[in-house]
Scaffold this motif. Structure first.
Motif, short mmCIF file in Angstrom:
data_model
loop_
_atom_site.label_atom_id
_atom_site.label_comp_id
_atom_site.label_asym_id
_atom_site.label_seq_id
_atom_site.Cartn_x
_atom_site.Cartn_y
_atom_site.Cartn_z
N GLY A 94 0.83 -1.21 0.00
CA GLY A 94 0.00 0.00 0.00
C GLY A 94 0.86 1.25 0.00
N GLY A 95 2.08 1.11 -0.51
CA GLY A 95 3.05 2.21 -0.46
C GLY A 95 2.74 3.37 -1.39
N ALA A 96 1.76 3.19 -2.30
CA ALA A 96 1.40 4.32 -3.18
C ALA A 96 0.14 5.03 -2.67
CB ALA A 96 1.18 3.82 -4.61
N GLY A 97 -0.31 4.64 -1.49
CA GLY A 97 -1.50 5.27 -0.90
C GLY A 97 -1.12 6.54 -0.15
N PHE A 98 -2.10 7.09 0.53
CA PHE A 98 -1.90 8.37 1.24
C PHE A 98 -0.81 8.24 2.32
CE2 PHE A 98 -3.85 10.30 5.23
CZ PHE A 98 -3.11 11.46 5.15
N VAL A 99 -1.00 7.35 3.29
CA VAL A 99 0.02 7.20 4.35
C VAL A 99 1.26 6.51 3.79
CG1 VAL A 99 0.57 6.13 6.57
CG2 VAL A 99 -1.68 7.16 6.22
N GLY A 100 1.05 5.47 2.98
CA GLY A 100 2.17 4.68 2.43
C GLY A 100 3.17 5.53 1.66
N PHE A 120 -3.14 -0.33 -6.66
CA PHE A 120 -3.71 0.93 -7.17
C PHE A 120 -5.24 0.97 -7.11
CE2 PHE A 120 0.45 0.39 -9.27
CZ PHE A 120 1.10 1.42 -8.64
N PHE A 121 -5.81 0.26 -6.14
CA PHE A 121 -7.26 0.37 -5.94
C PHE A 121 -7.58 1.75 -5.36
CE2 PHE A 121 -10.89 -0.52 -2.87
CZ PHE A 121 -11.88 -0.37 -3.83
N THR A 122 -6.89 2.10 -4.27
CA THR A 122 -7.03 3.49 -3.78
C THR A 122 -5.69 4.23 -3.86
OG1 THR A 122 -6.73 2.72 -1.51
CG2 THR A 122 -8.99 3.09 -2.24
N GLY A 123 -4.58 3.50 -4.01
CA GLY A 123 -3.27 4.13 -4.14
C GLY A 123 -3.10 4.73 -5.53
N ARG A 124 -2.14 5.64 -5.66
CA ARG A 124 -1.90 6.27 -6.97
C ARG A 124 -0.42 6.34 -7.27
NH1 ARG A 124 -6.43 7.61 -5.47
NH2 ARG A 124 -8.09 7.84 -7.00
N LYS A 125 -0.12 6.00 -8.53
CA LYS A 125 1.28 6.00 -8.97
C LYS A 125 1.91 7.37 -8.76
CE LYS A 125 3.63 3.69 -12.72
NZ LYS A 125 3.42 3.12 -14.03
N ARG A 126 1.13 8.41 -8.99
CA ARG A 126 1.72 9.75 -8.91
C ARG A 126 2.14 10.12 -7.49
NH1 ARG A 126 -3.28 13.55 -10.15
NH2 ARG A 126 -3.87 14.09 -8.05
N ASN A 127 1.64 9.40 -6.46
CA ASN A 127 2.07 9.67 -5.09
C ASN A 127 3.54 9.30 -4.86
OD1 ASN A 127 -0.42 10.61 -4.33
ND2 ASN A 127 -1.10 8.69 -3.38
N ILE A 140 6.07 -2.08 -7.51
CA ILE A 140 5.51 -3.31 -8.08
C ILE A 140 3.99 -3.23 -8.04
CG2 ILE A 140 5.41 -5.83 -7.91
CD1 ILE A 140 8.05 -5.79 -6.42
N ASN A 141 3.38 -3.43 -9.21
CA ASN A 141 1.91 -3.47 -9.27
C ASN A 141 1.49 -4.89 -8.89
OD1 ASN A 141 -0.77 -3.56 -9.95
ND2 ASN A 141 -0.52 -2.38 -11.85
N ARG A 264 -1.93 14.71 -0.28
CA ARG A 264 -2.15 13.50 -1.08
C ARG A 264 -3.39 12.70 -0.69
NH1 ARG A 264 3.70 11.19 -0.54
NH2 ARG A 264 4.92 12.91 -1.39
N MET A 265 -4.22 13.26 0.22
CA MET A 265 -5.53 12.61 0.42
C MET A 265 -6.30 12.87 -0.85
SD MET A 265 -7.08 13.42 4.13
CE MET A 265 -7.90 11.94 4.68
N HIS A 266 -6.93 11.87 -1.37
CA HIS A 266 -7.65 12.10 -2.61
C HIS A 266 -8.90 12.91 -2.34
CE1 HIS A 266 -9.76 11.15 -6.39
NE2 HIS A 266 -8.52 11.25 -6.84
#
Ligand SMILES: O=C(O)[C@H]1O[C@H](OP(=O)(O)OP(=O)(O)OC[C@H]2O[C@@H](n3ccc(=O)[nH]c3=O)[C@H](O)[C@@H]2O)[C@H](O)[C@@H](O)[C@@H]1O
Length: 392
Positions: A94-100, A120-127, A140-141, A264-266
């Motif tokens: 979950g490293g591409a999520g808000f806290v991650g 990338f369900f809630t995480g985003r690459k751009r984070n 890694i996806n 980075r909170m969506h």
């Protein structure tokens, strides 16, 4: 007489002939030499020309490569150098999520090798895109519901939707992520001898009868309500951690995370912080569920990240609350956001959400005493950065 003349002439001719042959030979050798040297110089010249042309064509490419290399080496935030002995291989699910993603920033800047796994369900690459290409970073996806085989020293297991609308959207997926996903990560920790930190939640206390909530409290959760997929999912994830610790000797850390906000909170995250800020910015009514008398205490994400790292590197295997004890009612919070954004938004009261905890505030004495950790950021100065996507 005639014979004599002929003999003289023929004698002369023979000498002339010899001379002429010799001259012709010299001329021939000279011409052959000339042609040879000429050819060599043409060839050398030709080779030089080809090289020059290649050089001319390649020069702009070389410059571009140099520019790219420069831009690559300049674009990353500063990273500390750590010796082999101190540098760890760290997996963040979950490293591409808000806290991650904030945790990724911290561990990268501290000089560790970080592998981010996210579906990338809630995480985003751009984070985390500002780290892509860095030699210490890998993205890694992958969905943790499937097993993963990599060599690591530490695992921060954050993978799971955390916002109520997100985790309620697909409760079976939320359950699978928190149960099968956690089993997979504990299995990995066991195989490679890594330490695992579980990102648990204040939701394990449910709608609490004890206030503020300390780690001894067992909670008050409706096991068949709409929030159960998350609350019970995290509760069983904690159970799994301690089963692996007891039976397999896996080193575990459990952080019970209270409400957190930050950049980075969506904006469509659906939690109260992003909802209110967005509504206030757009001049739309702030949607308060129920009377607004329910309470929450919000911590800034940088405080949480420091707490997670400090817990991971401590020797405390029992659960630890990480949160900011500054408590507000949701109505007070709506008014605070309205005044900070200087918005004319109205407050709109909507029906209460089912099983919504009525009070929540962390007791953080354990974290203070055993980790020397406490929040240092005053929430009020940071609300407005919530919807930023830039590294902060
Ligand atoms: O923010 C977090 O870190 C936590 O958010 C959620 O827990 P919850 O406290 O229910 O989060 P919100 O959806 O932000 O709700 C907070 C309160 O605001 C209310 N709310 C929410 C949204 C809204 O538009 N209006 C509104 O009044 C909710 O009913 C609730 O009482 C998650 O379930 C936790 O796992 C997570 O740790």
């Amino acid at each position: 007489m005639m014979k004599r003349i002929i003999w003289v002439i023929s004698g002369l001719n023979r000498r002339m002939m010899k001379l002429l042959v010799a001259l012709a030979l010299i001329a021939y050798i000279a011409s052959v030499w000339g042609t040879y040297t000429n050819m060599r110089s043409i060839q050398e010249h030709g080779e030089m020309k080809i090289e020059e042309r290649i050089d001319e064509a390649v020069a702009p490419l070389r410059e571009k490569i140099r520019d790219l290399e420069l831009s690559f080496s300049q674009k990353y935030p500063p990273v500390k150098f750590l010796s082999e002995k101190d540098r760890k291989r760290i997996l963040i699910t979950g490293g591409a999520g808000f806290v991650g993603s904030h945790l990724t920033d911290k561990l990268m800047m501290d000089g560790h090798e970080v592998t981010v796994v996210d579906n990338f369900f809630t995480g985003r690459k751009r984070n985390v895109e500002h780290w892509i290409g860095h030699e210490n970073f890998e993205l890694i996806n992958h969905d943790v519901v499937e097993p993963l085989y990599i060599e690591v020293d530490q695992i921060y297991h954050l993978a799971s939707p955390a916002s109520p609308p997100n985790y309620m959207y697909n409760p079976i997926k939320t359950l699978k992520t928190n149960t099968i996903g956690t089993l997979n990560m504990l299995g990995l920790a066991k195989r490679v001898g890594a330490r695992l930190l579980l990102a648990s939640t204040s939701e394990v206390y449910g709608d609490p009868e004890v206030h503020p909530q300390n780690e001894e409290y067992w909670g008050h959760v409706n096991p068949i309500g709409p929030r159960a997929c998350y609350d019970e999912g995290k509760r069983v994830a904690e159970t799994m951690c301690y089963a692996y610790m007891k039976q397999e000797g896996v080193e575990v850390r459990v952080a019970r995370i209270f409400n957190t906000f930050g950049s980075r909170m969506h904006m469509n995250d659906g939690r109260v912080v992003s909802n209110f800020i967005l509504q206030a910015l757009q001049g739309e009514p702030l949607t308060v569920y129920g009377s607004g008398s329910q309470t929450r205490a919000f911590q800034y994400v940088s405080d949480l990240v420091n707490g997670l790292v400090s817990l991971m590197n401590s020797n405390i295997s029992s659960p630890v609350n990480l949160g900011n004890p500054e408590e507000h009612t949701i109505l007070e919070f709506a008014e605070l956001i309205r005044s900070l954004v200087v918005s004319r938004s109205q407050i709109q009261f909507l029906p209460e959400a089912q099983d919504d905890p009525r009070r929540r505030r962390p007791d953080i004495r354990k974290a203070k005493m055993m980790l020397g950790w406490e929040p240092v950021v005053s929430a009020n100065t940071h609300w407005i950065h919530t919807l930023d996507t830039k590294p902060r």
